[in-house]
Design an enzyme around this catalytic site. Structure first.
Site, mmCIF file in Angstrom:
data_model
loop_
_atom_site.group_PDB
_atom_site.id
_atom_site.type_symbol
_atom_site.label_atom_id
_atom_site.label_comp_id
_atom_site.label_asym_id
_atom_site.label_seq_id
_atom_site.Cartn_x
_atom_site.Cartn_y
_atom_site.Cartn_z
ATOM 1 N N ASN A 7 0.879 -1.170 0.000
ATOM 2 C CA ASN A 7 0.000 0.000 0.000
ATOM 3 C C ASN A 7 0.917 1.221 0.000
ATOM 4 O O ASN A 7 1.578 1.517 1.001
ATOM 5 C CB ASN A 7 -0.921 0.005 1.219
ATOM 6 C CG ASN A 7 -1.836 1.209 1.244
ATOM 7 O OD1 ASN A 7 -1.447 2.321 0.899
ATOM 8 N ND2 ASN A 7 -3.074 1.014 1.670
ATOM 9 N N GLU A 35 -3.975 1.637 -2.975
ATOM 10 C CA GLU A 35 -4.121 3.069 -2.678
ATOM 11 C C GLU A 35 -3.242 3.905 -3.613
ATOM 12 O O GLU A 35 -2.446 4.727 -3.185
ATOM 13 C CB GLU A 35 -3.822 3.361 -1.196
ATOM 14 C CG GLU A 35 -4.578 4.579 -0.710
ATOM 15 C CD GLU A 35 -4.546 4.785 0.799
ATOM 16 O OE1 GLU A 35 -5.121 5.789 1.234
ATOM 17 O OE2 GLU A 35 -3.986 3.948 1.535
ATOM 18 N N TYR A 105 -7.602 -3.935 -2.199
ATOM 19 C CA TYR A 105 -7.564 -2.870 -1.197
ATOM 20 C C TYR A 105 -8.928 -2.863 -0.517
ATOM 21 O O TYR A 105 -9.892 -2.315 -1.033
ATOM 22 C CB TYR A 105 -7.246 -1.523 -1.851
ATOM 23 C CG TYR A 105 -7.211 -0.357 -0.893
ATOM 24 C CD1 TYR A 105 -6.718 -0.501 0.402
ATOM 25 C CD2 TYR A 105 -7.671 0.890 -1.292
ATOM 26 C CE1 TYR A 105 -6.687 0.559 1.273
ATOM 27 C CE2 TYR A 105 -7.636 1.972 -0.423
ATOM 28 C CZ TYR A 105 -7.147 1.807 0.858
ATOM 29 O OH TYR A 105 -7.117 2.875 1.732
ATOM 30 N N ASP A 144 -3.886 -4.900 1.092
ATOM 31 C CA ASP A 144 -4.227 -4.289 2.364
ATOM 32 C C ASP A 144 -5.628 -4.765 2.723
ATOM 33 O O ASP A 144 -6.612 -4.292 2.156
ATOM 34 C CB ASP A 144 -4.167 -2.764 2.214
ATOM 35 C CG ASP A 144 -4.579 -2.023 3.467
ATOM 36 O OD1 ASP A 144 -4.980 -2.674 4.450
ATOM 37 O OD2 ASP A 144 -4.521 -0.772 3.452
ATOM 38 N N ASN A 146 -6.980 -4.454 5.689
ATOM 39 C CA ASN A 146 -7.550 -3.544 6.688
ATOM 40 C C ASN A 146 -8.107 -4.276 7.905
ATOM 41 O O ASN A 146 -9.159 -3.911 8.437
ATOM 42 C CB ASN A 146 -8.612 -2.641 6.048
ATOM 43 C CG ASN A 146 -8.071 -1.239 5.781
ATOM 44 O OD1 ASN A 146 -7.374 -0.666 6.617
ATOM 45 N ND2 ASN A 146 -8.369 -0.695 4.609
ATOM 46 N N ASP A 241 3.063 4.923 4.697
ATOM 47 C CA ASP A 241 2.759 4.527 6.076
ATOM 48 C C ASP A 241 2.640 3.009 6.202
ATOM 49 O O ASP A 241 2.531 2.491 7.314
ATOM 50 C CB ASP A 241 1.508 5.231 6.587
ATOM 51 C CG ASP A 241 0.283 5.057 5.702
ATOM 52 O OD1 ASP A 241 0.440 4.632 4.533
ATOM 53 O OD2 ASP A 241 -0.836 5.360 6.160
#
Length: 251
Positions: A7, A35, A105, A144, A146, A241
């Site tokens: 990401n 992203e 994502y 990702d 999440n 990040d």
């Protein structure tokens, strides 16, 4: 065969922070990103020897996924079966003779789980989609997701219990996906490893303190588990990040 997932929190921004050098150094057969936050043609990046697959959100500067593949796919699908999931650029599926590669994502449930109902619908529809693929040939899933699956997948599980990314609902859906025939490749090789994360908040010096979460994954169909050779989280690579996660399979 080597796979990378990252990401990048905006490809155009990451390109200014060493993305091209990381791409070359990791030397992957498949490099998947999430992203992207861009539309096709907005980034000056076209690595030689790779075929590019980009799926952008309808909303500019939001979400988006991309894959660079050394071998062109037999077929490509953007999105899932249901149209409601196909406006944020969140899923790319590449078909190859011996496997499917799915780059995801997954939607964030947001503060106070404001989007949890949609997230649960996504999870159920995604699981059915992956099971249908898996019935045809093995699946390699990355991205990702999440969600931190268990308490050892984030630094501070207690204060975060019930929050987006560590709610019982989200963790339960990952349980269901794994039970449907998929293996978490990192935990397959490193079942008890702690302090290894793939995302850190940009606040409170979280990365400096390694107050992170493992929310980026490679999952594979269970029948590919014996072919897993390496599954790593490259915490030292900066530029986002998140950090890249990698998988090496004997295929």
């Amino acid at each position: 065969m080597k796979f990378v997932s990252w990401n990048v929190n905006g490809l155009r921004a990451c390109l200014k922070k060493g993305f091209e050098e990381t791409f070359r150094t990791l030397d992957a057969d498949f490099f998947c990103i999430q992203e992207t936050k861009m539309q096709p043609g907005q980034a000056d990046f076209a690595p030689e020897g790779y075929t590019e697959y980009i799926y952008s959100a309808d909303k500019k500067g939001y979400s988006g996924t991309a894959i660079w593949a050394r071998t062109p796919a037999l077929s490509v699908r953007y999105g899932l079966e249901e149209d409601l999931h196909n406006h944020e650029g969140r899923a790319i599926t590449l078909e190859y003779p011996d496997f499917y590669l799915v780059n995801l994502y997954v939607p964030n449930s947001q503060n106070e789980l404001a989007r949890i109902d949609y997230r649960m619908q996504w999870e159920d529809d995604l699981r059915r989609y992956l099971q249908a693929l898996d019935a045809q040939k093995p699946v390699i899933l990355c991205g990702d997701l999440n969600v931190a699956h268990t308490e050892i997948d984030l630094k501070n599980p207690g204060p975060n219990r019930g929050a987006a990314g560590f709610s019982d609902q989200e963790r339960g859906k990952l349980d269901e996906l794994l039970a449907a025939g998929f293996t978490d490749t990192f935990r397959h090789l490193h079942p008890d490893a702690t302090g290894i994360y793939s995302w850190w908040s940009m606040r409170f010096r979280a990365r400096e303190r390694n107050a992170g979460w493992r929310i980026d994954y490679f999952l594979v169909s269970n029948r590919l588990a014996p072919q897993i050779r390496k599954a790593d989280i490259l915490m030292d690579i900066l530029g986002s990040d998140h950090c890249p996660v990698t998988l090496e399979l004997d295929l």
